[in-house]
Write a protein that holds these residues in place. Sequence first.
Motif, short mmCIF file in Angstrom:
data_model
loop_
_atom_site.label_atom_id
_atom_site.label_comp_id
_atom_site.label_asym_id
_atom_site.label_seq_id
_atom_site.Cartn_x
_atom_site.Cartn_y
_atom_site.Cartn_z
N UNK A 1 48.61 28.36 48.40
CA UNK A 1 48.10 27.37 47.45
C UNK A 1 46.74 27.76 46.88
N UNK A 2 45.90 28.34 47.71
CA UNK A 2 44.58 28.79 47.21
C UNK A 2 44.74 29.87 46.16
N UNK A 3 45.67 30.81 46.42
CA UNK A 3 45.91 31.87 45.44
C UNK A 3 46.45 31.30 44.13
N UNK A 4 47.34 30.35 44.24
CA UNK A 4 47.89 29.76 43.01
C UNK A 4 46.81 29.02 42.22
N UNK A 5 45.90 28.31 42.92
CA UNK A 5 44.83 27.58 42.22
C UNK A 5 43.88 28.54 41.51
N UNK A 6 43.47 29.59 42.21
CA UNK A 6 42.55 30.57 41.59
C UNK A 6 43.21 31.31 40.44
N UNK A 7 44.50 31.62 40.60
CA UNK A 7 45.21 32.31 39.52
C UNK A 7 45.32 31.41 38.29
N UNK A 8 45.60 30.12 38.52
CA UNK A 8 45.68 29.18 37.39
C UNK A 8 44.33 29.02 36.70
N UNK A 9 43.25 29.05 37.50
CA UNK A 9 41.91 28.95 36.90
C UNK A 9 41.58 30.16 36.05
N UNK A 10 41.94 31.34 36.53
CA UNK A 10 41.68 32.56 35.75
C UNK A 10 42.49 32.56 34.45
#
Length: 646
Positions: A562-571
């Motif tokens: 989930x953390x990776x998905x959130x950071x990827x969506x932010x980028x």
Amino acid sequence: MTRQQIFKTNMVITRSNRDYKITMMNDDLVTLQVLNSDNYQIVSVDQLLSEYQLSTLTLPVFNSNVDHSWLTQQQCDQIKRYNTYLNFLDKQRFPASEDALKLTIETCGEVLNEPLNYRPSASTLRRWYKKWRVNNRHTIYLLKSNKHDPSLHQSNRIPAQMRQLVNDVIESDYLTLNGPNIAQCYKILTYRHHQMDLDCKMLSKSTFYREINKLDKNIVVKKREGATSANKNRRNATQQYQVNGLFERCEMDAVHVNIYLLNEHGEIIGKPIIFLIIDVYSRCILGMHISIQDAETTDAAVSVLRHAILPKPAENYTYLANKWACHGTPINLYVDSGSSFINDSMNSLLAQLKITRVAGPSRQPWKRPFIERFNGTLRNKLKGIPGYLGKKSDRQTFDKAGKHYATLTLPEFEKIVCILINDEYHQERHAGLNNQSPIEVWTKNIAYCPAIVPSNVAIFDMYLRLQALGKIQQTKGIQYKKQFFNSHELRQLHRSLQIKNLHQDKVIFYVDKLDASNIVVINPLNNSPLVVQNTCISSHMKTFEQLKYTASVTRPNNAKTQIKEITKAAELRKKQASKDKILTKNIINNEIISLDQALEPSMIEKMFTKRQTAAFSELTSSTEESNNNTEVQQKRPPKIIRYKTK
């Protein structure tokens, strides 16, 4: 007493903790049938009588089995006297205590109206009680035999009163720690004889010395010098073991062999430990198992027991010149007190196989002389084998380390040991077997003592599983490696333990590493096995590792994902925002201008108008800002800097 008065047809006897039924009988031989089985044995009547005297054979507790009609009136009166004393003593809370013995002598003596000098002593009554208990509480076996003339035995010339006095002096004075010697005991005997004013003649010194010499030397040393001295004396003593048939006495032990073995890739795997079971009557090796472990384990002990009991298929031993025919269930199994032989798993297995385990102390090989002697024979036969370094106690020195001489693999070493046992040792003649070979003695006697094989062979596979401990939960059952095992029978067991207030105790269960579909729980109330299924339906034919991997796939740890998905969506949002910023500059009146679109005159005019408007607004804002700055500068007072001077 004749033989027919003791043994009768259809009588059930207990022989070495195993029940037999007498099916046929004549003057010399008896046919025995193992109870609830089709196995038969043929033994002699003399052998049964000797076993009965050694207390290895017991009769049912029924007085009707013995005929009293042949007794004389004097013998009947003596039996009545024995019953009076022994029945009263048996009702006491602690029959072997001094208080109970004194109370019995005083009470029964008054009931029988016996004089004080005729009543038995405490030691005599204790001896009566012990013999009475051994013979199933039959007082008839306390009677003296009239088979021989009493005058032929010098010890029978001693009067009864003098005999009791001699026994009291021996037990109370001579058989004590650091007690008086024989000469001093004779003086004590003389003094008591004079003090009691007995009618019988005083015993001579030579007769008293003979009575002392008749005592067991081991008992004398233990009573007078202690248990340590008795163990040393017993170790040096020569003792002959009386064995009447096959499987009656079997000894099990483990021998550590000083040789390094290799695996199929040429890597050293360690030193072997050979577990062996020998039948004392025939000297045949019933079972053998080789393990590569740092210490003796219960799995190896169970494996050698399975190898000894089950038949050995010829297709598994094609390299042997002779068939390995020795197998069967031991009646008495003699082991040391090692942890691999004394544990809950072995207790439960031996109880289900009806094997009597006789555990002796460790580091006393003379208690199991036959298997220890074979261990030495096996070591001698292994000499000359590539890589064998001899016995450690020999302290042999070599030019290189022991691992350098490793040559054989585990299967090769196992084949060598099997050949040495079956093709050499079983075929060699033994002086202790009247110059017969072990296999010859086995072949002659197997018809009279047939091998008993348990019907449930899978019981060995259960005890070869991994042992674990766990608590039975009321609703979930037993948990092991995040798997739950439960069944209706397990819940009933929990209720039974709860009634006896044992539900908080952990129970023993066995786990198969390669099959997580079930476990085997040992009922602590009766040591019976209970198969409990896994509550997970998909656990069939899967290991615990596979179920662990499946659980990680179906129920993953989503935190990092989930953390990776959130950071990827932010980028992605940031990149998209930068693109949208560029596009918004090209929007005019909510219309997006594309480079592929042709410019019209009206659009060009709007662009110039917008440009002029933006330039004019920027110019006016700059002039207003400059005017404001000048006004602020005019209103701001001048800054005066003062410098310090010396």
